[in-house]
Design an enzyme around this catalytic site. Sequence first.
Site, PDB file in Angstrom:
ATOM      1  N   ARG A 148     -70.131 -48.902-106.924  1.00  0.00           N
ATOM      2  CA  ARG A 148     -69.950 -49.003-108.715  1.00  0.00           C
ATOM      3  C   ARG A 148     -68.237 -47.950-108.749  1.00  0.00           C
ATOM      4  O   ARG A 148     -67.986 -47.482-107.926  1.00  0.00           O
ATOM      5  CB  ARG A 148     -69.787 -48.036-109.554  1.00  0.00           C
ATOM      6  CG  ARG A 148     -71.658 -48.607-109.673  1.00  0.00           C
ATOM      7  CD  ARG A 148     -72.636 -47.477-110.380  1.00  0.00           C
ATOM      8  NE  ARG A 148     -74.050 -48.294-110.379  1.00  0.00           N
ATOM      9  CZ  ARG A 148     -75.493 -48.085-109.287  1.00  0.00           C
ATOM     10  NH1 ARG A 148     -74.966 -47.281-108.542  1.00  0.00           N
ATOM     11  NH2 ARG A 148     -75.884 -48.744-108.978  1.00  0.00           N
ATOM     12  N   LYS A 172     -76.214 -42.587-108.375  1.00  0.00           N
ATOM     13  CA  LYS A 172     -77.032 -42.262-109.500  1.00  0.00           C
ATOM     14  C   LYS A 172     -77.611 -41.871-109.106  1.00  0.00           C
ATOM     15  O   LYS A 172     -78.609 -41.702-107.882  1.00  0.00           O
ATOM     16  CB  LYS A 172     -77.247 -43.449-110.561  1.00  0.00           C
ATOM     17  CG  LYS A 172     -76.017 -44.532-111.211  1.00  0.00           C
ATOM     18  CD  LYS A 172     -77.006 -45.187-112.012  1.00  0.00           C
ATOM     19  CE  LYS A 172     -75.719 -46.264-113.035  1.00  0.00           C
ATOM     20  NZ  LYS A 172     -76.350 -47.480-114.113  1.00  0.00           N
ATOM     21  N   HIS A 243     -66.713 -53.901-113.110  1.00  0.00           N
ATOM     22  CA  HIS A 243     -68.095 -53.936-113.360  1.00  0.00           C
ATOM     23  C   HIS A 243     -67.832 -55.678-113.139  1.00  0.00           C
ATOM     24  O   HIS A 243     -68.560 -55.254-112.199  1.00  0.00           O
ATOM     25  CB  HIS A 243     -68.997 -53.715-114.255  1.00  0.00           C
ATOM     26  CG  HIS A 243     -70.228 -52.915-113.681  1.00  0.00           C
ATOM     27  ND1 HIS A 243     -69.507 -51.901-113.046  1.00  0.00           N
ATOM     28  CD2 HIS A 243     -71.300 -52.976-114.072  1.00  0.00           C
ATOM     29  CE1 HIS A 243     -71.383 -51.287-113.010  1.00  0.00           C
ATOM     30  NE2 HIS A 243     -71.917 -52.000-113.265  1.00  0.00           N
ATOM     31  N   ARG A 246     -67.950 -55.703-108.680  1.00  0.00           N
ATOM     32  CA  ARG A 246     -69.326 -55.775-108.922  1.00  0.00           C
ATOM     33  C   ARG A 246     -70.329 -56.820-108.616  1.00  0.00           C
ATOM     34  O   ARG A 246     -71.092 -56.915-107.622  1.00  0.00           O
ATOM     35  CB  ARG A 246     -70.029 -54.047-109.091  1.00  0.00           C
ATOM     36  CG  ARG A 246     -71.797 -53.917-109.182  1.00  0.00           C
ATOM     37  CD  ARG A 246     -71.636 -52.336-109.635  1.00  0.00           C
ATOM     38  NE  ARG A 246     -72.883 -51.947-109.459  1.00  0.00           N
ATOM     39  CZ  ARG A 246     -74.212 -51.520-108.673  1.00  0.00           C
ATOM     40  NH1 ARG A 246     -73.092 -51.323-107.387  1.00  0.00           N
ATOM     41  NH2 ARG A 246     -75.227 -51.132-107.905  1.00  0.00           N
ATOM     42  N   HIS A 269     -79.909 -49.878-106.476  1.00  0.00           N
ATOM     43  CA  HIS A 269     -80.276 -50.840-107.889  1.00  0.00           C
ATOM     44  C   HIS A 269     -82.105 -49.719-106.997  1.00  0.00           C
ATOM     45  O   HIS A 269     -82.289 -50.509-106.076  1.00  0.00           O
ATOM     46  CB  HIS A 269     -80.825 -51.719-107.853  1.00  0.00           C
ATOM     47  CG  HIS A 269     -79.454 -52.447-107.946  1.00  0.00           C
ATOM     48  ND1 HIS A 269     -79.351 -54.343-108.734  1.00  0.00           N
ATOM     49  CD2 HIS A 269     -78.862 -51.647-109.191  1.00  0.00           C
ATOM     50  CE1 HIS A 269     -78.258 -54.593-109.456  1.00  0.00           C
ATOM     51  NE2 HIS A 269     -77.801 -52.831-109.724  1.00  0.00           N
ATOM     52  N   TYR A 278     -78.652 -61.522-110.895  1.00  0.00           N
ATOM     53  CA  TYR A 278     -78.256 -62.228-110.609  1.00  0.00           C
ATOM     54  C   TYR A 278     -78.553 -63.482-110.162  1.00  0.00           C
ATOM     55  O   TYR A 278     -77.435 -63.969-109.773  1.00  0.00           O
ATOM     56  CB  TYR A 278     -77.125 -61.678-109.213  1.00  0.00           C
ATOM     57  CG  TYR A 278     -77.091 -59.934-109.686  1.00  0.00           C
ATOM     58  CD1 TYR A 278     -75.436 -60.333-110.346  1.00  0.00           C
ATOM     59  CD2 TYR A 278     -77.238 -59.047-109.733  1.00  0.00           C
ATOM     60  CE1 TYR A 278     -74.789 -59.171-110.926  1.00  0.00           C
ATOM     61  CE2 TYR A 278     -76.347 -57.969-110.165  1.00  0.00           C
ATOM     62  CZ  TYR A 278     -75.458 -57.796-110.910  1.00  0.00           C
ATOM     63  OH  TYR A 278     -74.894 -56.804-110.771  1.00  0.00           O
TER      64      TYR A 278
END
Length: 297
Positions: A148, A172, A243, A246, A269, A278
């Site tokens: 990110r 995150k 993004h 990414r 994730h 995806y």
Amino acid sequence: MNPLVVFAEYISYIRLEKNYSPRTILEYENDIKEFYSFLEQEGLSDLAAVDYSEARLFVTTLYDKGLSRVTISRKISSIRSLYKFCNVRFGIDDNAFRLLYHPKKEQRLPAFFYEEELEALFSVGDGYSPKSLRNQALLELLYATGIRVSELVSIDLKDIDNELGIVKVMGKGSKERYVPFGSFAMEALESYLSNGRPILMKDKSHRSLFVNLRGDPITARGVRHVLNGMMEEAIIHRKIHPHMLRHSFATHMLSNGADMRTVQELLGHSQLSSTQVYTHITKEHLRKTYMNAHPRA
């Protein structure tokens, strides 16, 4: 229970105990303020007085504003989280929002670059000025790792192991992970660190990997500015957001045989479902290619 007192305690809770990012906290604040404004319009001054019918009415007002299903779902989650906190901390019944169904998500596939577009983009930054070396290294690392932009701008010099081709990033929820990168990114970083960053730094002294033209640590906004400039030079007529690199990383990895779990770990994730989107991209691309190429499609 006074809503303003609850608001202050809840925001303090998610900031200090849950360690949410500033951006996430701001979203929660805005969602709750919007809910409080609704309560005021309905003449409700006590969170405990809100029942299921009022919760449904609040969601109806969100639809009336023309908000997307994703946005509405996020707002429901914000208020549901607030009530869960109230239930634990103050004993307030949280059934009103716990029983609400989330709206079905719109199936939007993440935008990504095709490989020929990336080649055009990479050729733009292939120069020898400090700025060009910085831009090329930035672009190569984003695409090579799928990290990110918030993770990119927080990378320090100590986080890069250019011999092993690994970068440590803070994801995150303050979760660290190590992400490998290949020879193109490695070469671009070496050139930038040797001949680009020292010149851009001028008389500044800090350890941030990427810097702006004043020598200060680059911001997420600065990264967007760099990428938009490269898009214009490459004459790629598409709206870009960082993004997309990414998304491109994940899409190309899966298209070329990488397994889902590996891509999930590389992207950071927590849920596999976040990565599975995806596969829809690669299937859709496969279908379009078939329809365009097969004589009897």
